[in-house]
Scaffold this motif. Sequence first.
Motif, mmCIF file in Angstrom:
data_model
loop_
_atom_site.group_PDB
_atom_site.id
_atom_site.type_symbol
_atom_site.label_atom_id
_atom_site.label_comp_id
_atom_site.label_asym_id
_atom_site.label_seq_id
_atom_site.Cartn_x
_atom_site.Cartn_y
_atom_site.Cartn_z
ATOM 1 N N ARG A 1 0.851 -1.196 0.000
ATOM 2 C CA ARG A 1 0.000 0.000 0.000
ATOM 3 C C ARG A 1 0.881 1.238 0.000
ATOM 4 N NH1 ARG A 1 -5.163 -1.264 -1.090
ATOM 5 N NH2 ARG A 1 -5.905 0.475 0.119
ATOM 6 N N GLU B 1 -2.417 2.188 -5.122
ATOM 7 C CA GLU B 1 -1.490 2.601 -6.175
ATOM 8 C C GLU B 1 -0.820 3.918 -5.797
ATOM 9 O OE1 GLU B 1 -3.544 2.781 -9.882
ATOM 10 O OE2 GLU B 1 -4.254 0.716 -9.729
ATOM 11 N N SER B 2 0.442 4.052 -6.179
ATOM 12 C CA SER B 2 1.171 5.272 -5.850
ATOM 13 C C SER B 2 0.568 6.492 -6.542
ATOM 14 C CB SER B 2 2.657 5.143 -6.189
ATOM 15 O OG SER B 2 2.842 4.961 -7.575
ATOM 16 N N GLN B 3 0.076 6.334 -7.768
ATOM 17 C CA GLN B 3 -0.524 7.463 -8.495
ATOM 18 C C GLN B 3 -1.787 7.953 -7.786
ATOM 19 O OE1 GLN B 3 0.872 9.098 -11.149
ATOM 20 N NE2 GLN B 3 -0.734 10.595 -10.784
ATOM 21 N N GLU B 4 -2.580 7.040 -7.257
ATOM 22 C CA GLU B 4 -3.782 7.418 -6.512
ATOM 23 C C GLU B 4 -3.399 8.212 -5.260
ATOM 24 O OE1 GLU B 4 -7.664 5.295 -4.410
ATOM 25 O OE2 GLU B 4 -5.914 4.081 -4.917
ATOM 26 N N ALA B 5 -2.353 7.771 -4.568
ATOM 27 C CA ALA B 5 -1.880 8.483 -3.377
ATOM 28 C C ALA B 5 -1.397 9.879 -3.757
ATOM 29 C CB ALA B 5 -0.754 7.689 -2.714
ATOM 30 N N ASP C 1 -2.291 11.687 -6.378
ATOM 31 C CA ASP C 1 -3.437 12.506 -6.781
ATOM 32 C C ASP C 1 -4.184 13.049 -5.571
ATOM 33 O OD1 ASP C 1 -2.770 11.956 -9.411
ATOM 34 O OD2 ASP C 1 -4.382 10.489 -9.700
ATOM 35 N N GLN C 2 -4.348 12.228 -4.556
ATOM 36 C CA GLN C 2 -5.043 12.672 -3.347
ATOM 37 C C GLN C 2 -4.238 13.733 -2.610
ATOM 38 O OE1 GLN C 2 -8.190 11.967 -2.174
ATOM 39 N NE2 GLN C 2 -8.407 11.105 -4.216
ATOM 40 N N PHE D 1 -3.445 3.756 0.118
ATOM 41 C CA PHE D 1 -3.870 3.597 -1.261
ATOM 42 C C PHE D 1 -3.213 2.381 -1.907
ATOM 43 C CE2 PHE D 1 -3.885 7.973 0.084
ATOM 44 C CZ PHE D 1 -5.181 8.353 -0.207
ATOM 45 N N GLU E 1 -4.739 16.940 -4.540
ATOM 46 C CA GLU E 1 -6.090 17.464 -4.322
ATOM 47 C C GLU E 1 -6.202 18.143 -2.959
ATOM 48 O OE1 GLU E 1 -10.496 15.563 -3.817
ATOM 49 O OE2 GLU E 1 -9.236 14.760 -5.434
#
Length: 80
Positions: A25, A50-54, A56-57, A48, A60
């Motif tokens: 994670r 995926e690293s990209q999801e982390a 992006d959050q 998360f 944001e």
Amino acid sequence: MQTEDVTEYRGCVIRPVVTAAEGGRYAAAAIVTDRDGETRTLGVDGNFAESQEARDQAMELAIAWIQRRNIVSDHYVRRG
């Protein structure tokens, strides 16, 4: 820990930081530096898959914090 690309938004520099956690994670934070050089670290609540999801959050969260800060600051600044 890995720092990713740097983004400028409304005069602030945002550095998303993604860290690998247990079980494959990822955790995330954002380091925000304003025009005056003041730095604030904002942690993202959650982990998360995926690293990209982390990342992006983290972005944001940083953008939302900058927007709120600008609205409050502009509201209380007297214009001559």
